[in-house]
Design a protein around this motif. Sequence first.
Motif: not given
Length: 258
Positions: A177-181, A89-106
Amino acid sequence: MAQGQLAAAPEPKYWHLRTVLVRTIDSEFSAGQVLPNERELAARFGVARATLRQALDQLELEGRLVRRRGIGTVIAAPRVGVPVSSSEEGWPSASRNQSWRIVDCTSAPAPVRLAAELGVLPGETVHTVRRVRLVQGRVMATESLHVPDSAVPHLPALPQLVGSTAEGERARSVLRQLERCGVDGESRTVELGVAEAEQAALLERPPGTPVLVVTTVYASAGRHIARAVCTYRADTCKLTFGETGAVEVTPVEAVRSA
């Protein structure tokens, strides 16, 4: 009646009709075709239109039918296979994978239950990235990804701004940062649920729509680095786990007695 036997409950008329309609759809129609109108269907099957509507509502809820304004009731396309393993599923990257769209971050202190699930102390800052997952351009799922601050210690300080632009940049920083882990282990559970109001709005479905809730805990170097709660539309997708995607089935009674 023998002790321990349950009396068979009478089958509601609409449910019997629903079964008949499923057989009719499978034998006479294909995806994309339009069903006859309600008057014709009610006459064909000899039922009241109120009963027919109940059966059609049920089939729409199951994802077998789609009602389109100005067109009518259409036979739905087969469910889309959606991979749920991190490699597919391409987790967790959202920068290169267009199948994910960010809603928000808290970012907020972790409540006791979430802290226990992540293996951190209550009160530790946890970053929560909310995203929607797109498959073939259609929204198929929402995700709440919880990442403890200790898992992303090199997260750059961002200006304390509000708005979608600032939240989007913070979310992308957390994901990078998570992807680098790196992920060297994950555990997953799947449960049936219903979409609450906020989830339903993101899924573009009414509240109460059946969903599949996939909860995944990701590990790296022997510690939990993230917990993802992904809510999939049960009416339009089926989950695929890949050749090595083992799924553990735990009886409900075993969970209750644990």
